[in-house]
Design a protein around this motif. Structure first.
Motif, PDB file in Angstrom:
ATOM      1  N   VAL A 122       0.848  -1.191   0.000  1.00 53.41           N
ATOM      2  CA  VAL A 122       0.000   0.000   0.000  1.00 53.41           C
ATOM      3  C   VAL A 122       0.883   1.241   0.000  1.00 53.41           C
ATOM      4  O   VAL A 122       2.086   1.162   0.250  1.00 53.41           O
ATOM      5  N   THR A 123       0.287   2.395  -0.267  1.00 57.43           N
ATOM      6  CA  THR A 123       1.035   3.648  -0.206  1.00 57.43           C
ATOM      7  C   THR A 123       1.107   4.138   1.238  1.00 57.43           C
ATOM      8  O   THR A 123       0.303   3.740   2.095  1.00 57.43           O
ATOM      9  N   VAL A 124       2.060   5.023   1.497  1.00 56.04           N
ATOM     10  CA  VAL A 124       2.181   5.615   2.834  1.00 56.04           C
ATOM     11  C   VAL A 124       0.908   6.381   3.185  1.00 56.04           C
ATOM     12  O   VAL A 124       0.435   6.331   4.328  1.00 56.04           O
ATOM     13  N   THR A 125       0.358   7.083   2.212  1.00 51.40           N
ATOM     14  CA  THR A 125      -0.863   7.852   2.455  1.00 51.40           C
ATOM     15  C   THR A 125      -2.006   6.937   2.875  1.00 51.40           C
ATOM     16  O   THR A 125      -2.737   7.241   3.835  1.00 51.40           O
ATOM     17  N   HIS A 126      -2.177   5.839   2.162  1.00 52.17           N
ATOM     18  CA  HIS A 126      -3.256   4.904   2.500  1.00 52.17           C
ATOM     19  C   HIS A 126      -3.032   4.288   3.875  1.00 52.17           C
ATOM     20  O   HIS A 126      -3.968   4.167   4.677  1.00 52.17           O
TER      21      HIS A 126
ATOM     22  N   ARG B  24      -3.758   6.864   6.602  1.00 49.69           N
ATOM     23  CA  ARG B  24      -5.203   7.072   6.752  1.00 49.69           C
ATOM     24  C   ARG B  24      -5.834   5.913   7.520  1.00 49.69           C
ATOM     25  O   ARG B  24      -6.676   6.132   8.403  1.00 49.69           O
ATOM     26  N   ALA B  25      -5.424   4.691   7.212  1.00 46.61           N
ATOM     27  CA  ALA B  25      -5.966   3.531   7.908  1.00 46.61           C
ATOM     28  C   ALA B  25      -5.584   3.546   9.390  1.00 46.61           C
ATOM     29  O   ALA B  25      -6.398   3.214  10.258  1.00 46.61           O
ATOM     30  N   CYS B  26      -4.347   3.926   9.701  1.00 48.88           N
ATOM     31  CA  CYS B  26      -3.906   3.989  11.097  1.00 48.88           C
ATOM     32  C   CYS B  26      -4.720   5.015  11.880  1.00 48.88           C
ATOM     33  O   CYS B  26      -5.144   4.748  13.015  1.00 48.88           O
ATOM     34  N   ARG B  27      -4.937   6.171  11.285  1.00 50.15           N
ATOM     35  CA  ARG B  27      -5.712   7.204  11.998  1.00 50.15           C
ATOM     36  C   ARG B  27      -7.165   6.768  12.190  1.00 50.15           C
ATOM     37  O   ARG B  27      -7.772   7.039  13.226  1.00 50.15           O
ATOM     38  N   GLU B  28      -7.708   6.090  11.201  1.00 48.76           N
ATOM     39  CA  GLU B  28      -9.080   5.597  11.318  1.00 48.76           C
ATOM     40  C   GLU B  28      -9.188   4.512  12.379  1.00 48.76           C
ATOM     41  O   GLU B  28     -10.170   4.447  13.136  1.00 48.76           O
ATOM     42  N   SER B  29      -8.164   3.672  12.489  1.00 50.05           N
ATOM     43  CA  SER B  29      -8.227   2.512  13.366  1.00 50.05           C
ATOM     44  C   SER B  29      -7.871   2.835  14.804  1.00 50.05           C
ATOM     45  O   SER B  29      -8.523   2.361  15.738  1.00 50.05           O
ATOM     46  N   CYS B  30      -6.816   3.647  15.011  1.00 45.06           N
ATOM     47  CA  CYS B  30      -6.364   3.883  16.385  1.00 45.06           C
ATOM     48  C   CYS B  30      -6.044   5.330  16.702  1.00 45.06           C
ATOM     49  O   CYS B  30      -5.514   5.625  17.786  1.00 45.06           O
TER      50      CYS B  30
ATOM     51  N   GLY C  66      -1.061   8.305  13.432  1.00 40.64           N
ATOM     52  CA  GLY C  66      -0.518   8.062  12.112  1.00 40.64           C
ATOM     53  C   GLY C  66       0.501   6.938  12.117  1.00 40.64           C
ATOM     54  O   GLY C  66       1.002   6.528  13.167  1.00 40.64           O
ATOM     55  N   ALA C  67       0.825   6.440  10.933  1.00 40.87           N
ATOM     56  CA  ALA C  67       1.771   5.329  10.824  1.00 40.87           C
ATOM     57  C   ALA C  67       3.138   5.719  11.364  1.00 40.87           C
ATOM     58  O   ALA C  67       3.791   4.943  12.082  1.00 40.87           O
ATOM     59  N   SER C  68       3.599   6.914  11.031  1.00 40.87           N
ATOM     60  CA  SER C  68       4.895   7.374  11.515  1.00 40.87           C
ATOM     61  C   SER C  68       4.891   7.537  13.035  1.00 40.87           C
ATOM     62  O   SER C  68       5.876   7.198  13.710  1.00 40.87           O
ATOM     63  N   GLU C  69       3.800   8.045  13.569  1.00 42.03           N
ATOM     64  CA  GLU C  69       3.692   8.224  15.018  1.00 42.03           C
ATOM     65  C   GLU C  69       3.755   6.882  15.746  1.00 42.03           C
ATOM     66  O   GLU C  69       4.382   6.757  16.804  1.00 42.03           O
ATOM     67  N   MET C  70       3.118   5.853  15.203  1.00 38.00           N
ATOM     68  CA  MET C  70       3.156   4.535  15.827  1.00 38.00           C
ATOM     69  C   MET C  70       4.580   3.986  15.875  1.00 38.00           C
ATOM     70  O   MET C  70       5.024   3.440  16.892  1.00 38.00           O
ATOM     71  N   LEU C  71       5.304   4.140  14.753  1.00 36.62           N
ATOM     72  CA  LEU C  71       6.682   3.652  14.709  1.00 36.62           C
ATOM     73  C   LEU C  71       7.568   4.442  15.668  1.00 36.62           C
ATOM     74  O   LEU C  71       8.365   3.861  16.422  1.00 36.62           O
ATOM     75  N   GLN C  72       7.421   5.756  15.671  1.00 37.00           N
ATOM     76  CA  GLN C  72       8.229   6.596  16.556  1.00 37.00           C
ATOM     77  C   GLN C  72       7.942   6.301  18.021  1.00 37.00           C
ATOM     78  O   GLN C  72       8.856   6.225  18.854  1.00 37.00           O
ATOM     79  N   GLU C  73       6.665   6.116  18.356  1.00 34.38           N
ATOM     80  CA  GLU C  73       6.298   5.858  19.740  1.00 34.38           C
ATOM     81  C   GLU C  73       6.866   4.534  20.226  1.00 34.38           C
ATOM     82  O   GLU C  73       7.294   4.415  21.381  1.00 34.38           O
ATOM     83  N   ARG C  74       6.878   3.535  19.350  1.00 35.86           N
ATOM     84  CA  ARG C  74       7.441   2.244  19.747  1.00 35.86           C
ATOM     85  C   ARG C  74       8.940   2.369  20.021  1.00 35.86           C
ATOM     86  O   ARG C  74       9.457   1.806  20.985  1.00 35.86           O
TER      87      ARG C  74
END
Length: 295
Positions: free
Chosen positions: A221-225, A228-234, A237-245
């Motif tokens: 998938v694209t980074v944009t997609h 968007r899915a990460c923000r909808e689900s939890c 953003g995808a980058s925020e999840m990786l950084q937080e981990r």
């Protein structure tokens, strides 16, 4: 009672040969080998809150299975990339390696059971969120956890064997509750399935020099997609999840080891100690050195 489960980690993609080679040559780190992480423990939520809310509210995964039993309070829990609300008499089971975080209210009540690394207790391979509405079932799990706590603190003969059997009763109770609510399982949306797969890849690769674009490409998938899915689900953003981990792991290493800051930065994929310090300060309000000194 409703049930939510995430796919077991065995269902996720394995690294490509190129990825495997990169992971093998990248600096590695593991959770600090603290003695108490090898044995079962039971801790009240209010004690966890006093030890630092970052330990429960930041996205991370553990190397041991754990069980959360909330008796009072409410908040949100993110499990395998999916955020849901929890309230009184909610039980959440989290296998090792599953990314998660949860909020603790102002007066959290309940217990968390850590089963210990390499536990021999038979437990589910997937994460589960149970809303336990049956009063009998509530009483059963409460009594079992009370017995587990007694045996952990006991110096009587055969306490270790008794503890093993009490934890076995926890496993039996959990299996029965899951089996009795199979028809109530919530089917995750396509976005939630994607984020669940992404969170597993984050847990696999957060120590390597891997970015969101590379993980999105592995998922097709694209980074944009993906974002968007990460923000909808939890709600993140995808980058925020990786950084937080990565920053959760950094705080663990700063608090529980004496590894130099520059080595922690390298092990977690930061391009320089200065960049790591800026990212850490932006998240925590402290430099890595200040956090190590004052917590």
């Amino acid at each position: 009672m409703k049930l939510f489960s995430t796919p077991p980690l065995s269902q996720f993609q394995t690294p490509s040969p190129r990825k495997a080679q990169a992971m093998a040559t990248a600096p590695q780190t593991t959770e600090p080998q603290l003695p108490n992480l090898t044995k079962p423990r039971v801790t009240a939520f209010n004690r966890l809150a006093k030890a630092g809310r970052w330990r429960v509210e930041a996205m991370r995964a553990l190397s041991e299975p754990c069980l959360l039993w909330f008796t009072r309070g409410q908040g949100r829990v993110t499990l395998g990339g999916v955020t849901r609300g929890y309230g009184p008499n909610n039980l959440i089971f989290i296998p090792p390696g599953v990314m998660h975080s949860y909020e603790l209210g102002s007066q959290p009540q309940g217990q968390v059971v850590f089963f210990g690394r390499d536990t021999e207790i038979e437990l589910p391979h997937a994460a589960h969120h149970l809303r336990v509405r049956d009063a009998v079932a509530q009483g059963e799990i409460g009594s079992i956890l009370e017995a587990v706590s007694r045996e952990i603190d006991s110096d009587r003969p055969a306490a270790d064997r008794a503890l093993h059997h009490q934890l076995g009763l926890v496993s039996v109770w959990l299996e029965r509750q899951i089996a009795s609510n199979e028809t109530a399982a919530i089917k995750p949306s396509a976005a939630r399935r994607l984020v669940s797969r992404y969170s597993a890849l984050v847990e696999r690769d957060f120590r390597a020099h891997t970015g969101v674009a590379e993980l999105a490409g592995e998922l097709g998938v694209t980074v944009t997609h993906l974002t968007r899915a990460c923000r909808e689900s939890c709600g993140k953003g995808a980058s925020e999840m990786l950084q937080e981990r990565r920053l959760y792991e950094a705080r663990e290493l700063l608090r529980d080891t004496r590894i130099p800051v520059k080595d922690i930065a390298a092990r977690l994929g930061y391009t320089s100690p200065a960049y790591f310090t800026r990212a850490f300060h932006a998240k925590t309000g402290k430099t890595p050195v200040d956090f190590r000194r004052n917590g």
